[in-house]
Write a protein that holds these residues in place. Structure first.
Motif, PDB file in Angstrom:
ATOM      1  N   THR A 137     -76.651  -1.578 -68.861  1.00 26.64           N
ATOM      2  CA  THR A 137     -76.074  -2.656 -69.658  1.00 26.64           C
ATOM      3  C   THR A 137     -74.549  -2.627 -69.676  1.00 26.64           C
ATOM      4  OG1 THR A 137     -76.421  -1.293 -71.636  1.00 26.64           O
ATOM      5  CG2 THR A 137     -78.100  -2.947 -71.126  1.00 26.64           C
ATOM      6  N   ASN A 138     -73.950  -1.541 -69.197  1.00 31.10           N
ATOM      7  CA  ASN A 138     -72.497  -1.498 -69.037  1.00 31.10           C
ATOM      8  C   ASN A 138     -72.069  -1.978 -67.654  1.00 31.10           C
ATOM      9  OD1 ASN A 138     -71.903  -0.423 -71.628  1.00 31.10           O
ATOM     10  ND2 ASN A 138     -72.466   1.615 -70.910  1.00 31.10           N
ATOM     11  N   GLN A 139     -72.739  -1.492 -66.632  1.00 28.70           N
ATOM     12  CA  GLN A 139     -72.443  -1.859 -65.247  1.00 28.70           C
ATOM     13  C   GLN A 139     -73.726  -2.219 -64.510  1.00 28.70           C
ATOM     14  OE1 GLN A 139     -70.411   1.891 -64.049  1.00 28.70           O
ATOM     15  NE2 GLN A 139     -68.723   0.574 -63.512  1.00 28.70           N
TER      16      GLN A 139
ATOM     17  N   ILE B 144     -75.298   0.307 -59.254  1.00 27.27           N
ATOM     18  CA  ILE B 144     -74.149  -0.108 -60.046  1.00 27.27           C
ATOM     19  C   ILE B 144     -73.142  -0.819 -59.132  1.00 27.27           C
ATOM     20  CG2 ILE B 144     -74.422   1.710 -61.769  1.00 27.27           C
ATOM     21  CD1 ILE B 144     -72.168   3.236 -60.343  1.00 27.27           C
ATOM     22  N   PRO B 145     -72.163  -1.510 -59.698  1.00 30.29           N
ATOM     23  CA  PRO B 145     -71.131  -2.147 -58.865  1.00 30.29           C
ATOM     24  C   PRO B 145     -70.200  -1.111 -58.231  1.00 30.29           C
ATOM     25  CG  PRO B 145     -71.172  -3.069 -61.104  1.00 30.29           C
ATOM     26  CD  PRO B 145     -71.989  -1.822 -61.132  1.00 30.29           C
ATOM     27  N   GLU B 146     -69.602  -1.485 -57.113  1.00 31.28           N
ATOM     28  CA  GLU B 146     -68.554  -0.664 -56.514  1.00 31.28           C
ATOM     29  C   GLU B 146     -67.235  -0.980 -57.211  1.00 31.28           C
ATOM     30  OE1 GLU B 146     -66.825   1.898 -55.417  1.00 31.28           O
ATOM     31  OE2 GLU B 146     -68.304   1.968 -53.789  1.00 31.28           O
ATOM     32  N   THR B 147     -66.583   0.051 -57.704  1.00 32.55           N
ATOM     33  CA  THR B 147     -65.355  -0.146 -58.488  1.00 32.55           C
ATOM     34  C   THR B 147     -64.109   0.352 -57.768  1.00 32.55           C
ATOM     35  OG1 THR B 147     -65.714   1.983 -59.606  1.00 32.55           O
ATOM     36  CG2 THR B 147     -66.603   0.000 -60.675  1.00 32.55           C
TER      37      THR B 147
ATOM     38  N   ILE C 220     -73.092 -12.240 -60.730  1.00 34.28           N
ATOM     39  CA  ILE C 220     -72.857 -10.958 -60.055  1.00 34.28           C
ATOM     40  C   ILE C 220     -73.270 -10.985 -58.587  1.00 34.28           C
ATOM     41  CG2 ILE C 220     -73.157  -9.706 -62.228  1.00 34.28           C
ATOM     42  CD1 ILE C 220     -75.823  -8.615 -61.067  1.00 34.28           C
ATOM     43  N   ARG C 221     -73.758 -12.087 -58.073  1.00 33.22           N
ATOM     44  CA  ARG C 221     -74.269 -12.132 -56.694  1.00 33.22           C
ATOM     45  C   ARG C 221     -73.197 -11.745 -55.669  1.00 33.22           C
ATOM     46  NH1 ARG C 221     -79.289 -14.420 -55.736  1.00 33.22           N
ATOM     47  NH2 ARG C 221     -78.685 -14.750 -53.565  1.00 33.22           N
ATOM     48  N   ASP C 222     -71.962 -12.093 -55.925  1.00 32.66           N
ATOM     49  CA  ASP C 222     -70.896 -11.794 -54.965  1.00 32.66           C
ATOM     50  C   ASP C 222     -70.207 -10.464 -55.248  1.00 32.66           C
ATOM     51  OD1 ASP C 222     -71.338 -14.195 -53.620  1.00 32.66           O
ATOM     52  OD2 ASP C 222     -69.919 -15.292 -54.878  1.00 32.66           O
ATOM     53  N   MET C 223     -70.693  -9.727 -56.218  1.00 31.71           N
ATOM     54  CA  MET C 223     -70.098  -8.440 -56.583  1.00 31.71           C
ATOM     55  C   MET C 223     -70.565  -7.343 -55.625  1.00 31.71           C
ATOM     56  SD  MET C 223     -70.317  -6.611 -60.340  1.00 31.71           S
ATOM     57  CE  MET C 223     -69.716  -8.115 -61.149  1.00 31.71           C
ATOM     58  N   SER C 224     -69.633  -6.544 -55.123  1.00 30.81           N
ATOM     59  CA  SER C 224     -69.992  -5.442 -54.225  1.00 30.81           C
ATOM     60  C   SER C 224     -70.749  -4.361 -54.975  1.00 30.81           C
ATOM     61  CB  SER C 224     -68.733  -4.840 -53.602  1.00 30.81           C
ATOM     62  OG  SER C 224     -68.065  -5.787 -52.789  1.00 30.81           O
ATOM     63  N   VAL C 225     -71.672  -3.699 -54.291  1.00 29.06           N
ATOM     64  CA  VAL C 225     -72.483  -2.673 -54.931  1.00 29.06           C
ATOM     65  C   VAL C 225     -72.096  -1.279 -54.433  1.00 29.06           C
ATOM     66  CG1 VAL C 225     -74.431  -4.215 -55.313  1.00 29.06           C
ATOM     67  CG2 VAL C 225     -74.361  -2.845 -53.230  1.00 29.06           C
ATOM     68  N   HIS C 226     -72.246  -0.315 -55.320  1.00 27.38           N
ATOM     69  CA  HIS C 226     -72.060   1.108 -54.998  1.00 27.38           C
ATOM     70  C   HIS C 226     -73.459   1.636 -54.672  1.00 27.38           C
ATOM     71  CE1 HIS C 226     -70.138   5.022 -55.105  1.00 27.38           C
ATOM     72  NE2 HIS C 226     -71.129   5.466 -55.864  1.00 27.38           N
ATOM     73  N   LEU C 227     -73.821   1.569 -53.410  1.00 29.97           N
ATOM     74  CA  LEU C 227     -75.201   1.811 -52.984  1.00 29.97           C
ATOM     75  C   LEU C 227     -75.464   3.312 -52.859  1.00 29.97           C
ATOM     76  CD1 LEU C 227     -77.728   0.275 -52.356  1.00 29.97           C
ATOM     77  CD2 LEU C 227     -76.966  -0.028 -50.017  1.00 29.97           C
ATOM     78  N   ASP C 228     -75.616   3.944 -54.026  1.00 32.26           N
ATOM     79  CA  ASP C 228     -75.766   5.394 -54.097  1.00 32.26           C
ATOM     80  C   ASP C 228     -76.625   5.718 -55.320  1.00 32.26           C
ATOM     81  OD1 ASP C 228     -75.126   8.013 -53.180  1.00 32.26           O
ATOM     82  OD2 ASP C 228     -73.625   8.208 -54.751  1.00 32.26           O
ATOM     83  N   PRO C 229     -77.745   6.393 -55.186  1.00 28.20           N
ATOM     84  CA  PRO C 229     -78.234   7.038 -53.978  1.00 28.20           C
ATOM     85  C   PRO C 229     -78.646   6.035 -52.909  1.00 28.20           C
ATOM     86  CG  PRO C 229     -79.887   7.138 -55.708  1.00 28.20           C
ATOM     87  CD  PRO C 229     -78.653   6.602 -56.339  1.00 28.20           C
ATOM     88  N   GLU C 230     -78.614   6.524 -51.686  1.00 31.25           N
ATOM     89  CA  GLU C 230     -79.042   5.760 -50.519  1.00 31.25           C
ATOM     90  C   GLU C 230     -80.446   6.230 -50.143  1.00 31.25           C
ATOM     91  OE1 GLU C 230     -77.719   5.154 -45.839  1.00 31.25           O
ATOM     92  OE2 GLU C 230     -77.046   6.901 -46.975  1.00 31.25           O
TER      93      GLU C 230
END
Length: 241
Positions: A13-15, A33-36, A61-71
């Motif tokens: 709910t935060n990210q 989560i998003p990539e920051t 949020i569709r155009d927001m980059s993601v921090h894809l971790d774990p992979e």
């Protein structure tokens, strides 16, 4: 003597302001989560993941980059089973693991069913913390990236921390063929509510289950890991709720 550490991952709910859902049959969506941080190359967006998810990705949020971790190999835009973390609170216990141990991942998920009749008795009514996947370590954790030969770096090439403009992971993990997202979520919260830890936390892990336990690393010794893996395989949750 296999050990495990479970850490919190995924959208909250935060990210980016929403949680992924868990459905009545125990299946779930996993949302990163998003990539920051700046990245060396383009990374996927929430929109890129949308077609592989049952949930609806909000337009904002569709155009927001993601921090894809774990992979997780098999998840959209992923090549291998890897995980990295720059924060000592997670990196330290994960760094203590060894090849053959498990890094487990839990996420807070919203209960998709609106009424008690539509959900199993082990689902909290609103949200809960659930184990969603894991890495059985194919090698000892990498704690000094600069010492890793180029020939051994390829497995980590798609990891979100390695893709950052400055690689910032204090630990990097690589999983073997037993790794991946689970096909069903495993509850760590009691049916009474998301903040209430069940016995998989309070009896098996080294955590008391008091306070915001769902944000802390959960450590499991060898005996507890064997019992936890048995629960994950059998899906016999009732004795632990």
């Amino acid at each position: 003597m296999t050990r495990a550490v479970a850490v919190n991952v995924g959208a909250n709910t935060n990210q980016p302001g929403i949680r992924a859902p868990v459905y009545a049959d125990g299946t779930f969506d996993f949302l990163p989560i998003p990539e920051t941080e700046p990245t060396r190359e383009p990374v996927p967006t929430y929109g890129d993941l949308a077609s592989d998810l049952r949930m609806t990705i909000p337009d904002e949020i569709r155009d927001m980059s993601v921090h894809l971790d774990p992979e997780f190999a098999g998840y959209p835009e992923c090549d291998h089973h890897t995980y990295g973390d720059p924060h000592g609170v997670k990196a330290r216990p994960l760094s203590d693991l060894a090849a053959g141990d498990w890094a487990l991942f839990y996420a807070t998920l919203d209960t998709a069913s609106d009424t008690a009749d539509d959900r199993p008795d082990w689902h909290p009514s609103s949200w809960g913390a659930y184990l969603v996947g894991g890495l059985r370590l194919a090698r000892d954790p990498v704690t000094d990236w600069e010492t890793i030969p180029e020939s051994e770096r390829a497995v980590f090439a798609n990891n979100a921390h390695v893709k950052r403009a400055e690689m910032d992971a204090a630990v990097l993990l690589a999983g073997d063929e037993a790794s991946g997202l689970f096909d069903r979520a495993v509850p760590l919260s009691a049916p009474s509510g998301g903040v209430d830890a069940n016995a998989l936390v309070t009896e098996l892990s080294a955590d008391s289950g008091k306070g915001p336990w769902w944000r802390r690393p959960l450590r499991y010794d060898a005996d507890a890991t064997d019992r936890l893996l048995s629960v994950i395989d059998s899906r016999e949750f009732a004795p632990w709720l």
